[in-house]
Design an enzyme around this catalytic site. Sequence first.
Site, short mmCIF file in Angstrom:
data_model
loop_
_atom_site.label_atom_id
_atom_site.label_comp_id
_atom_site.label_asym_id
_atom_site.label_seq_id
_atom_site.Cartn_x
_atom_site.Cartn_y
_atom_site.Cartn_z
N GLY A 97 2.08 0.49 -11.16
CA GLY A 97 1.45 0.76 -10.10
C GLY A 97 1.66 0.57 -8.62
O GLY A 97 2.75 0.48 -8.33
N SER A 98 0.81 0.04 -7.63
CA SER A 98 1.15 0.01 -6.24
C SER A 98 2.32 -1.18 -6.02
O SER A 98 2.64 -1.08 -4.81
CB SER A 98 0.07 -0.13 -5.54
OG SER A 98 -0.79 1.24 -5.39
N THR A 99 2.16 -2.16 -7.03
CA THR A 99 2.98 -3.25 -6.53
C THR A 99 4.59 -2.68 -6.61
O THR A 99 5.56 -3.19 -5.91
CB THR A 99 2.98 -4.17 -7.76
OG1 THR A 99 3.44 -3.55 -9.01
CG2 THR A 99 1.70 -5.12 -7.79
N LYS A 152 5.54 -0.07 -4.86
CA LYS A 152 5.79 0.36 -3.55
C LYS A 152 6.72 -0.62 -3.13
O LYS A 152 7.43 -0.10 -1.93
CB LYS A 152 4.40 0.51 -2.89
CG LYS A 152 3.58 1.60 -3.66
CD LYS A 152 2.08 1.65 -2.80
CE LYS A 152 1.44 2.80 -3.49
NZ LYS A 152 -0.12 2.61 -2.79
#
Length: 574
Positions: A302-304, A306
């Site tokens: 997920g967003s980690t 990014k």
Amino acid sequence: MNTVKTRQRKLLLIYSFLMIIFFMGIAGRLVYLMVFQSEYYTKKAATVQERERKIKAPRGKILDRKGVVLASNVTVCTVSVIYSQMTDKERVIEVLSKEMGLSKAEVEKKVMKRSSREKIQSNVPKQVGDRIRSYELPGVKVDEDYKRYYPYGGLASKVLGFTGADNQGIVGLEVQYEANLKGQDGLILTPTDFRGMEQDGTPEHRIEPVAGGNLVTSLDLNVQKYAQQIADYAKQAKGANYVSIIVMNPNNGEIYAMVNSPEYDLNYPFKLQNGAKKSGKSTDLLNAMWRNQCINDTYEPGSTFKVVTATAALEEGIVNRNSRFFCPGYKIVDDRKIRCHKTTGHGSESFLEGTMNSCNPVFIQIGLELGAKRLYHYMGKLGLFQKTGIDLPGEASTIVHQLKNVGNVELATMSFGQSFQITPMQYLVAVSAVINGGRRVTPHFGIRAEKENGEILQEFEFPKKEGTVSQKTSKEIRYILEKVVAEGTGSKGRVPGFSIGGKTATSQKLPRGSGKYIASYMGFAPAKNPRVIAMAIVDEPQGIYYGGQVAAPLISRLYENILPYLLEEGKRGE
């Protein structure tokens, strides 16, 4: 006539000469065997006439980084009988069944078996063995042995692992460092006659065992305890399947703590814990109970993730912290409408603000500009296409599209951490390389093997790779992630008195729309000069499931306890 006699005499001489040579050869061989090989054959004869009993070598201890014992040994006994030497078998059956709590039928079956040596039971408590020995029953042997003992029960169970009945490692560090821990068994050699009876008055010969080496690990008992308490509390409070926490030094890969709640009691590793589901095969249930989610399971980060996309974009010069973007709440990619977590949109924002907001459209645009080939290049440099090499068995591999199959939609979703899977350990190694100046480390527990007196037997070394990220990009990422915690989605990861960098994630599990999520958070400290990095993963939290609200507070609470302990006073807030 004379010619025939002459031939016969010649043949007789030849045969006589050959016979003399033959007997001389036999005599020479006998002299060689009886004089020059006497010691060898004496030992061989003694071996035939000796009964062997193994003396188990004490297994090396497992220690934390400060010498606290995490795995040790307790003395137990192995009770056995020798059929030919028992003079009162009924008395033997009576005593052994009484003292060991076994049925008479079970003991009788073994006592009456005509074998050179029959084991009645192993892992008998020492006090019971001592009582049996005090009866002085002919033909009953009580040999001391060792059993593994874990003084902290379930602490770090999925890291330490355990041993089997033969005291050999089965899982975890116990099997990974088996060669260092196991030691060398000894022997008790008892002289016997041709009937197998021990010879009275003849002393036993002992070959003493050699103890295994102690394994000094990077684990820190205090950090592990704090992390486990927090994980156990979060699992219960959120009704989660499991909660994992890893704490590591990002500069050298030494792991201070690794928790996978629920853990299990290492002293009873084959007993299903209260949290284990009772349906299904017992073997499958046990394997699930022993499973280390930090390295054995993959998940969508997920967003980690990014952090990785941002690193690649900064390295390639595609963006800087002031680059402008616009988020209407979604991004159209080919025929797909991919939404931001803020459906009303973030509006106009800089790259720094987009990262602080964890805005999907910003990272979709960056990912599309970067392209699949360049994104894969940096994923490879950061080790996301290979196993980390951690010194634990069973590490899982990345699940990812082949580069040729990555279209715009796949690239868009990958840019914010969906449509591929990695292990939590792989992610932590990748981010460590990003924030430490570009050094990709090998995560590990083993530091050295040493004797009981502290003499070093082996120092363990693990590979490092320099230059995966430039110093400039590393410094910029640290600044951006510090802002994420100070003012962005990671605000619940703040720790009073310390500068923290971090990133949150809320990953929707497959199938999409199932309503099941993984909440996660990665945080490091101090932000400008990281010396500790930690990650929390909460699988399927009930109720609120956002990483910033569920996982970030766990690391915040952990850091409040351990940062003053791990970091020097003069380094606070740097």
